[in-house]
Design a protein around this motif. Sequence first.
Motif, PDB file in Angstrom:
ATOM      1  N   UNK A  90      28.710 -38.713  29.512  1.00 36.70           N
ATOM      2  CA  UNK A  90      29.869 -39.278  28.824  1.00 36.70           C
ATOM      3  C   UNK A  90      31.058 -39.158  29.764  1.00 36.70           C
ATOM      4  N   UNK A  91      31.315 -40.245  30.508  1.00 34.55           N
ATOM      5  CA  UNK A  91      32.370 -40.185  31.511  1.00 34.55           C
ATOM      6  C   UNK A  91      31.974 -39.229  32.613  1.00 34.55           C
ATOM      7  N   UNK A  92      32.815 -38.251  32.859  1.00 30.31           N
ATOM      8  CA  UNK A  92      32.500 -37.251  33.880  1.00 30.31           C
ATOM      9  C   UNK A  92      31.759 -36.055  33.301  1.00 30.31           C
ATOM     10  N   UNK A  93      31.601 -36.016  32.007  1.00 31.79           N
ATOM     11  CA  UNK A  93      30.952 -34.878  31.360  1.00 31.79           C
ATOM     12  C   UNK A  93      29.475 -35.173  31.141  1.00 31.79           C
ATOM     13  N   UNK A  94      28.665 -34.176  31.418  1.00 33.64           N
ATOM     14  CA  UNK A  94      27.221 -34.292  31.207  1.00 33.64           C
ATOM     15  C   UNK A  94      26.790 -33.185  30.256  1.00 33.64           C
ATOM     16  N   UNK A  95      26.066 -33.575  29.239  1.00 32.39           N
ATOM     17  CA  UNK A  95      25.558 -32.607  28.268  1.00 32.39           C
ATOM     18  C   UNK A  95      24.044 -32.515  28.412  1.00 32.39           C
ATOM     19  N   UNK A  96      23.571 -31.281  28.574  1.00 32.72           N
ATOM     20  CA  UNK A  96      22.130 -31.020  28.699  1.00 32.72           C
ATOM     21  C   UNK A  96      21.653 -30.349  27.414  1.00 32.72           C
ATOM     22  N   UNK A  97      20.599 -30.914  26.861  1.00 28.71           N
ATOM     23  CA  UNK A  97      20.078 -30.371  25.602  1.00 28.71           C
ATOM     24  C   UNK A  97      18.640 -29.906  25.798  1.00 28.71           C
ATOM     25  N   UNK A 113      -0.020  -6.806   8.516  1.00 32.73           N
ATOM     26  CA  UNK A 113       1.208  -7.604   8.477  1.00 32.73           C
ATOM     27  C   UNK A 113       0.857  -9.081   8.676  1.00 32.73           C
ATOM     28  N   UNK A 114       1.372  -9.888   7.809  1.00 36.01           N
ATOM     29  CA  UNK A 114       1.201 -11.337   7.952  1.00 36.01           C
ATOM     30  C   UNK A 114       2.583 -11.977   8.057  1.00 36.01           C
ATOM     31  N   UNK A 115       2.615 -13.104   8.750  1.00 37.10           N
ATOM     32  CA  UNK A 115       3.885 -13.803   8.950  1.00 37.10           C
ATOM     33  C   UNK A 115       4.153 -14.699   7.764  1.00 37.10           C
ATOM     34  N   UNK A 116       5.369 -14.628   7.298  1.00 36.93           N
ATOM     35  CA  UNK A 116       5.815 -15.518   6.236  1.00 36.93           C
ATOM     36  C   UNK A 116       6.672 -16.631   6.842  1.00 36.93           C
ATOM     37  N   UNK A 117       7.719 -16.235   7.550  1.00 37.37           N
ATOM     38  CA  UNK A 117       8.545 -17.181   8.313  1.00 37.37           C
ATOM     39  C   UNK A 117       8.458 -16.736   9.765  1.00 37.37           C
ATOM     40  N   UNK A 118       7.800 -17.572  10.578  1.00 39.10           N
ATOM     41  CA  UNK A 118       7.467 -17.101  11.927  1.00 39.10           C
ATOM     42  C   UNK A 118       8.086 -17.916  13.051  1.00 39.10           C
ATOM     43  N   UNK A 119       8.776 -18.985  12.759  1.00 37.54           N
ATOM     44  CA  UNK A 119       9.318 -19.753  13.871  1.00 37.54           C
ATOM     45  C   UNK A 119      10.411 -20.718  13.460  1.00 37.54           C
ATOM     46  N   UNK A 120      11.239 -21.061  14.464  1.00 37.08           N
ATOM     47  CA  UNK A 120      12.349 -21.986  14.237  1.00 37.08           C
ATOM     48  C   UNK A 120      12.486 -22.927  15.442  1.00 37.08           C
ATOM     49  N   UNK A 121      13.031 -24.070  15.148  1.00 34.48           N
ATOM     50  CA  UNK A 121      13.437 -25.001  16.214  1.00 34.48           C
ATOM     51  C   UNK A 121      14.924 -24.816  16.455  1.00 34.48           C
ATOM     52  N   UNK A 122      15.282 -24.638  17.714  1.00 33.66           N
ATOM     53  CA  UNK A 122      16.664 -24.363  18.096  1.00 33.66           C
ATOM     54  C   UNK A 122      17.010 -25.261  19.287  1.00 33.66           C
ATOM     55  N   UNK A 123      18.260 -25.612  19.382  1.00 35.02           N
ATOM     56  CA  UNK A 123      18.712 -26.417  20.516  1.00 35.02           C
ATOM     57  C   UNK A 123      19.715 -25.619  21.332  1.00 35.02           C
ATOM     58  N   UNK A 124      19.433 -25.495  22.616  1.00 39.27           N
ATOM     59  CA  UNK A 124      20.372 -24.884  23.541  1.00 39.27           C
ATOM     60  C   UNK A 124      21.144 -26.015  24.213  1.00 39.27           C
ATOM     61  N   UNK A 125      22.463 -25.893  24.222  1.00 36.86           N
ATOM     62  CA  UNK A 125      23.314 -26.962  24.742  1.00 36.86           C
ATOM     63  C   UNK A 125      24.128 -26.430  25.912  1.00 36.86           C
ATOM     64  N   UNK A 133      32.305 -26.559  36.063  1.00 34.69           N
ATOM     65  CA  UNK A 133      32.157 -25.446  35.122  1.00 34.69           C
ATOM     66  C   UNK A 133      31.128 -25.789  34.063  1.00 34.69           C
ATOM     67  N   UNK A 134      30.307 -24.795  33.719  1.00 37.33           N
ATOM     68  CA  UNK A 134      29.293 -24.941  32.686  1.00 37.33           C
ATOM     69  C   UNK A 134      29.657 -24.076  31.485  1.00 37.33           C
ATOM     70  N   UNK A 135      29.348 -24.597  30.324  1.00 38.86           N
ATOM     71  CA  UNK A 135      29.512 -23.820  29.087  1.00 38.86           C
ATOM     72  C   UNK A 135      28.234 -23.943  28.279  1.00 38.86           C
ATOM     73  N   UNK A 136      27.998 -22.969  27.381  1.00 40.93           N
ATOM     74  CA  UNK A 136      26.741 -22.934  26.636  1.00 40.93           C
ATOM     75  C   UNK A 136      26.998 -22.703  25.153  1.00 40.93           C
ATOM     76  N   UNK A 137      26.087 -23.237  24.337  1.00 43.17           N
ATOM     77  CA  UNK A 137      26.139 -22.997  22.887  1.00 43.17           C
ATOM     78  C   UNK A 137      24.729 -23.137  22.338  1.00 43.17           C
TER      79      UNK A 137
END
Length: 667
Positions: A90-97, A113-125, A133-137
């Motif tokens: 986006x212009x001079x800015x680049x976003x990596x997902x 022990x059994x898993x009830x809730x064992x995983x999630x999908x997450x996005x690192x930005x 300069x790099x920033x993260x979220x």
Amino acid sequence: MITLPFHNFYEVGSVTIGGDASVRINATKTLIGREQNAGEFNFAVRDANGAEIASGMNAADGTISFSAIEFTGERLAADVKSGAAVAAVDGTQITYRYAVTVGEREDALPAGVTAVVSGYAVELVIVDNGAGELSASVNYPADANGSLSFVNQYGAESSAKVALSGNKVLKVASGDNAPDITGKYTFALTGSEGAPMPANTQVTNDAAGAIDFGEIEYTVANVFGEAAAEEPAEAENSAGAEESEEAGEAAEFAEAEDAQPTTREKTFTYTVSEAGAVSGVANDGSVYTVTVHVVDNGDGTLTVTKQSAQGAAEGMEFTFTNTYSVQPVGPTDPADPNNPVATGAVPMTKTINGRDLRAGEFEFEMLDANGAVVGTAKNAADGSVDLPGVTFDAPGNYAYMIREIAGNVGGVTYDTVTYSAVAQVVDNSDGTLGVAWEVTGADGELVSAMAFTNSYEAAPTSVQISVGKLLQGRELEAGEFSFQMRGANENTPMPETAVDGVQTVANDANGNAQFGVIGYTQAGTYRYEVSEVKGDAEHVTYDESVHAVTVEVTDNGEGQLLATLKYSDDADGIVFRNVYIAPEEPEQPTEPTEPTEPENPSEPESPTAPTKPSTGSSSQMNNTASNRVTYVSSVARTGSSVALIVAAAFALIAIGAGLLMTRRRSE
């Protein structure tokens, strides 16, 4: 020498997620049934390719800490190339997902022990601000409230819950500006006959890529039926004796000691399908199946296990992987402003000063940044040039150089100008590529046209006009006759030795006379007049004709002027004819013959006695006498007269000869 625009490497810093960094993946562990111990549960963060990029472990209080993930410019570029990350410009800015999964290692769960809730999908930005300069979220699932909650169950309970969730991955086969697909796809869950279902059976993917149907609760009633969940019938009351009651209790105890619990089990299958469309994205197209196995332990508790669909990411029950790609764009070239495929192209023109342009006589080439020839093109008759088109299949900046190929056309000086053309190819985020050309001159400034101008100058030519001299009547002498040549006007080229537009030359001993060399620098028709200079040679009649000479000078178009001589009356040359008439020699007088000596006269006869003339006869006598006298006297005079005649004859001859010589001299 090839000179192309030089692009510096762009350097950026680094940024970290996890470890001691301020940005972390927040997660907690809940264990139902007992207290959890520090470090007994392990977790993995995996990228879209399934590679583990970080690991985690629980603390005694349930906090999960993950190892550090450092992002650098080199890593970002490599991850985009491998498909682990998706870049958007986006212009001079680049976003990596990064579409990652955070899952518990279920194969390492403690016993019981059994898993009830064992995983999630997450996005690192990761965002590159264009200033190095790099920033993260971190983007969490929509209902996670900024933290991932992992739940395990220790032991069996009368009911069990299982989370049915998956993730959405967007792979990038080509392009660098994949679209945002948040909420663009709908996922439907169906179960086999009698399968308990979650509250939501139709959901969409969120920004983190999570597909969460929520939890499914399994009970004896909803698995095995309401009847199976009823309490056993109460034993009949005996109003009777204590004995009887005690005996019954004793019998039940004995049976319980010998009997094993009765177990039942049931397997349910769940299918998940995807619907939706995004430009440039090819859907997964698969239908994934998740299996849940429920066991009634016979003691009022249930044990529930699940089998994720094939290909699911760790901690996920299913994973849908869609693919984004761009279609090639082109052909396009920097000299075609009318091509709708691209913007910024400028016309390319060819002109030549000095003569008319001919189609196809000049050639041009376009070279890439490595100096390799991309293609060549020749000019049209109107001077336009259509460069070969280039097809682009990926975004980026592509540099080219356009120049004319120096040829060997006679008389042409080639233009050495070069132009730089940069194709800025961008991903339009819809599966298409856009092209914008920037064409600059040698000074780096944008130009409105690529103009190549050659110059043409034909090499000069020359002629030398000569004349021939014929003299009839005697031999010719060198230099005795002169000839003049003059041009039609003051602009007519003349030999260098000409004076006031006239050159005069004389003949040689062979009768040849040559005017000086006339040089021509321009095509045209040039006219001259050649004549003989009338002299005063004795007894010579001069040729007074005037000869017209035309010199046609043409340009052969190959760098040379050509001259053709044309003479008046289509003659083959110029010849002047003079005539010499020699003077007539006087006739020599003949020598007079010597006079012969007269013979001695014979004695005259004695005259007879004259008769007496009759009347009227005296005249005859007189005539006779007279005749005799005359005869006698003529003989006498004759001698003296011959001498006089001879003398007079010589005198007359001398006078005549003198008069003749005088007349001839006057001629």
